[in-house]
Design a protein around this motif. Structure first.
Motif, mmCIF file in Angstrom:
data_model
loop_
_atom_site.group_PDB
_atom_site.id
_atom_site.type_symbol
_atom_site.label_atom_id
_atom_site.label_comp_id
_atom_site.label_asym_id
_atom_site.label_seq_id
_atom_site.Cartn_x
_atom_site.Cartn_y
_atom_site.Cartn_z
ATOM 1 N N ILE A 537 -9.899 -72.149 -117.548
ATOM 2 C CA ILE A 537 -8.440 -70.763 -116.961
ATOM 3 C C ILE A 537 -9.207 -69.417 -117.993
ATOM 4 C CG2 ILE A 537 -6.232 -72.789 -117.392
ATOM 5 C CD1 ILE A 537 -6.235 -72.474 -120.287
ATOM 6 N N ASP A 539 -11.169 -66.609 -119.959
ATOM 7 C CA ASP A 539 -10.778 -66.668 -121.363
ATOM 8 C C ASP A 539 -12.088 -64.604 -121.289
ATOM 9 O OD1 ASP A 539 -12.682 -66.622 -123.458
ATOM 10 O OD2 ASP A 539 -10.713 -68.276 -123.614
ATOM 11 N N CYS A 547 -9.577 -76.496 -119.692
ATOM 12 C CA CYS A 547 -7.131 -76.582 -120.580
ATOM 13 C C CYS A 547 -7.272 -78.262 -119.631
ATOM 14 C CB CYS A 547 -6.726 -75.818 -120.562
ATOM 15 S SG CYS A 547 -5.321 -77.018 -120.638
ATOM 16 N N LEU A 583 -8.077 -77.136 -125.992
ATOM 17 C CA LEU A 583 -6.961 -77.650 -125.415
ATOM 18 C C LEU A 583 -6.274 -78.959 -124.495
ATOM 19 C CD1 LEU A 583 -4.343 -75.943 -126.077
ATOM 20 C CD2 LEU A 583 -4.702 -74.843 -124.226
ATOM 21 N N ILE A 585 -3.067 -81.078 -123.092
ATOM 22 C CA ILE A 585 -1.880 -81.149 -123.466
ATOM 23 C C ILE A 585 -1.045 -82.256 -122.509
ATOM 24 C CG2 ILE A 585 -0.158 -79.605 -122.196
ATOM 25 C CD1 ILE A 585 -1.537 -77.577 -122.800
ATOM 26 N N ALA A 607 -1.310 -71.668 -115.306
ATOM 27 C CA ALA A 607 -1.871 -71.175 -116.374
ATOM 28 C C ALA A 607 -2.123 -70.200 -116.969
ATOM 29 C CB ALA A 607 -3.619 -72.535 -116.665
ATOM 30 N N ASP A 608 -3.045 -69.304 -115.035
ATOM 31 C CA ASP A 608 -3.503 -68.118 -115.595
ATOM 32 C C ASP A 608 -2.925 -66.944 -115.040
ATOM 33 O OD1 ASP A 608 -6.155 -68.897 -116.385
ATOM 34 O OD2 ASP A 608 -6.744 -68.724 -113.984
ATOM 35 N N LEU A 631 3.529 -75.140 -119.915
ATOM 36 C CA LEU A 631 2.309 -73.855 -120.872
ATOM 37 C C LEU A 631 3.304 -72.264 -121.423
ATOM 38 C CD1 LEU A 631 0.603 -73.494 -117.306
ATOM 39 C CD2 LEU A 631 -0.427 -74.588 -119.652
ATOM 40 N N ARG A 634 3.695 -74.395 -124.646
ATOM 41 C CA ARG A 634 2.802 -74.428 -125.778
ATOM 42 C C ARG A 634 1.948 -73.291 -125.659
ATOM 43 N NH1 ARG A 634 1.008 -79.386 -125.853
ATOM 44 N NH2 ARG A 634 -0.793 -78.629 -127.411
ATOM 45 N N VAL A 636 0.410 -71.235 -123.967
ATOM 46 C CA VAL A 636 -0.704 -70.774 -123.249
ATOM 47 C C VAL A 636 -0.476 -69.367 -122.332
ATOM 48 C CG1 VAL A 636 -2.026 -71.606 -121.635
ATOM 49 C CG2 VAL A 636 -1.229 -73.418 -123.318
ATOM 50 N N ARG A 639 -0.807 -66.601 -125.094
ATOM 51 C CA ARG A 639 -2.161 -65.995 -124.712
ATOM 52 C C ARG A 639 -3.005 -65.168 -124.233
ATOM 53 N NH1 ARG A 639 -6.607 -68.381 -123.694
ATOM 54 N NH2 ARG A 639 -5.921 -70.171 -122.159
#
Length: 646
Positions: A537, A539, A547, A583, A585, A607-608, A631, A634, A636, A639
């Motif tokens: 994912i 960063d 992940c 990470l 999950i 996730a993205d 997601l 959590r 994600v 973030r």
């Protein structure tokens, strides 16, 4: 996996390397030909050359008629095992031949002839196999589409293949529900610019369909009448280079990608049945797949029947219809010699029955091997299955496009040494190499692009349906002189192949190219994990960060948070800090295709925070919402939003 001292693999592979055309010409003697070829291989024909040009034969003749003529008429050819309906039906070679002839007569009555296309939209019932073979008997080209497939996706395939007729069933049976097919077919025909002349419908007692359109035909009634009348239809000679079937690749959106299999593909399939799978004529093969996938085409229908085996057609799931012991029952009841399934099916059984309770009390003396394909076989699952079944567990790697294994451990030639996690060794016909993104060869053990030197062997696609240009662009252009598999992996010093995932699944973490498959192998080794997927994912600092999404085995008493912490520590210990794995999950389930492939791209898009491209082959789209909720919970997605804002 132990090596057999009698392995002939290296000698056989060397024979192919020394004389590729001679090797396949010798293999072709196992097929009945109506007329012989001009040359085994002509490099001037087609996109990269064609096999056995000028030769004529017929697939149905080789699957059926020749076995009856050789005295196998009373041998079981097809066993329909249907735990969802509670029935079991056995068809001998003579029975199946008569039925195929009868339905070929029905198809011919509706205008189907040599070169015409027939779309098959059916569940896992004998009539589906009969339709495929009946089309082949007439020299027609079939295209099997999953029964229950979305109407829009069916429509794109109808538009592309332009079938003379559709052959369908009134319904399919899923755990806990009956799925009506006729409304989906009707909608697809409305959406398609091409209108088939007829829709031949086999009625099922679980849900009959209203045949209200002028084009609708009661296929079952006509089939029964033709069978009762003993109608006979001779096999139509076709060229070895003529198309046998079209199979559309999974996940197709927009303009579909129709993989063409030509008639000469029989040569390779027949060869694999003994050399790779170790079967002899008369023995039973159980491929737990679906005829909508290439595995079903190659190893439920055509491969076993070409070889004179008994093939099992299974209408059910590995678990839930009604329990996790159905595979073992089918093997015991039918004296199955080899089981072929997807690793995800084994993971589902392992999740429900990790101790193998459903195997207790059963004896499987006939079983010699378990073969896996479709997803990378993680070592933990393979070892679990080998311990449970007490037979070799053999991974093999191939694609819709290749039609049979690129790499495998050839049971019939004698197993070579290969550790779990490897697809073993390249098969004859596949000059497999590993190259970097610029096409330069990479040394042993270095991760790169897996490519196959042209020409491809018999059985592999010669092109895409009506799209030579797209075939060149998608498969042959990036690495001139090679077929691009779009898989990433490496070959070790002993020549064993390790497929680590699709090239899209290789992630870049702070400049390091890392295999998500390698991380999944580590996660799967945790005793609480039933199955898993690792995606990269976004960063802001590192480019991507891995992940892990894990599904736990049934009955695990440990807290999910504690397991997640252990998984992070496990990856850090085994792979090292370079993986930046922080990470993990726990989720209830993972999104998959109907063949069991985990939809890693869809998970990554979720996730993205990207729009998710949901493939038509997804088994249950609701799981994507579940993943998104996890997601969100959590943090994600929050973030990622902070990264963008920063």
């Amino acid at each position: 996996m132990k090596r057999s001292e009698a392995s002939r693999y290296h000698a056989v592979y060397g024979a192919w390397q020394n004389d590729p055309s001679g090797f396949w010409a010798e293999a072709a003697t196992a097929i009945d030909w109506f007329s012989s070829w001009d040359t085994p291989f002509d490099a001037a024909l087609g996109v990269y050359g064609r096999w056995f040009p000028g030769a004529t034969t017929n697939v149905a003749h080789n699957c059926l008629d020749r076995h009856v003529a050789a005295g196998r008429g009373d041998q079981p050819a097809l066993v329909h095992e249907s735990p969802v309906t509670g029935t079991r039906t056995v068809f001998t070679y003579a029975d199946l031949t008569a039925r195929v002839e009868a339905f070929a007569a029905v198809l011919a009555d509706h205008g189907v002839g040599k070169g015409d296309r027939v779309v098959v939209y059916m569940p896992m019932i004998p009539e589906a196999v009969i339709t495929m073979l009946a089309a082949a008997r007439l020299g027609a080209v079939h295209s099997v589409v999953f029964g229950g497939f979305a109407a829009r996706e069916l429509a794109t395939r109808i538009e592309d293949a332009e079938p003379k007729v559709i052959v369908s069933a009134s319904c399919g049976i899923e755990p806990g529900r009956v799925v009506a097919y006729k409304p989906l077919v009707d909608e697809a025909i409305v959406l398609s610019s091409h209108k088939p002349a007829f829709n031949l419908v086999f009625q099922r007692p679980q849900s009959a369909a209203a045949l209200s359109r002028a084009e609708d035909v009661d296929a079952g009634a006509l089939f029964a009448a033709a069978l009762a009348a003993g109608r006979r239809v001779a096999c139509v000679p076709v060229e070895a280079t003529d198309p046998h079937y079209i199979l559309y690749t999974s996940g197709t959106t927009g303009v579909p990608k129709g993989v063409v299999r030509d008639t000469a593909g029989m040569v390779a399939l027949k060869w694999t049945m003994h050399a790779i799978y170790g079967l002899s004529p008369g023995e039973a093969f159980f491929t737990a797949s679906d005829i909508g996938w290439v595995v079903g085409h190659s190893y439920i229908v055509y491969g076993p029947l070409l070889h004179g085996c008994t093939t099992v057609l299974y209408e059910g799931k590995p678990v839930g219809t009604p329990d996790a012991g159905q595979f073992w029952r089918v093997i015991e009841q039918n004296n199955v010699v080899a089981l072929f399934t997807a690793p995800t099916a084994l993971r589902a059984i392992k999740k429900e029955d990790p101790e193998g309770r459903f195997l207790s009390g059963r004896t499987l003396p006939s079983l010699r091997a378990l073969f896996l394909a479709g997803e990378r076989a993680d070592p933990d699952t393979a070892e679990w299955a080998s311990h449970l079944l007490k037979v070799p567990v053999i991974d093999n790697w191939w694609q819709t496009e290749t039609g049979w294994p690129i790499a495998a451990n050839p049971l019939g030639l004698g197993l070579v040494h290969a550790r779990y996690g490897s697809a073993a060794v390249p098969m004859p016909g596949h000059g497999l190499e590993v190259v970097d993104d610029d096409g330069h060869p990479l040394p042993h053990g270095v991760l790169g692009n897996l490519v196959i030197r042209l020409p491809l062997p018999p059985g592999c696609l010669p092109t895409l349906w009506n799209r030579d240009g797209r075939f060149r662009a998608d498969y042959l252009s990036d690495f001139p002189g090679y077929y691009k598999t779009s898989d990433a992996g490496y070959i070790d010093g002993e020549g064993c192949v390790f497929v680590m995932g699709r090239t899209d699944d290789i992630i870049n973490v702070a400049g390091h190219r890392l295999s998500t498959g390698g991380m999944e192998e580590v996660l799967a080794g945790h005793p609480a994990v039933a199955e898993c997927a690792v995606v990269g994912i976004s960063d802001a600092l590192k480019g991507q960060t891995p992940c892990g999404f894990v599904v736990l085995k049934s009955g695990v008493g440990q807290a999910p948070a504690e397991i997640e912490a252990e998984l992070v520590a496990r990856v850090r210990q085994i792979i090292g800090p370079v993986a930046s794995f922080r990470l993990a999950i726990v989720v209830d389930r993972l999104p998959k295709t109907r063949s069991g492939k985990i939809l890693r791209a869809a998970i990554r898009q979720l996730a993205d925070g990207e729009p998710v491209r949901v493939p038509a082959t997804i088994d249950d789209a609701s799981v994507l919402g579940e993943i998104e909720d996890v997601l969100q919970a959590r943090g994600v997605l929050d973030r990622l939003a902070e990264q963008v804002g920063g």
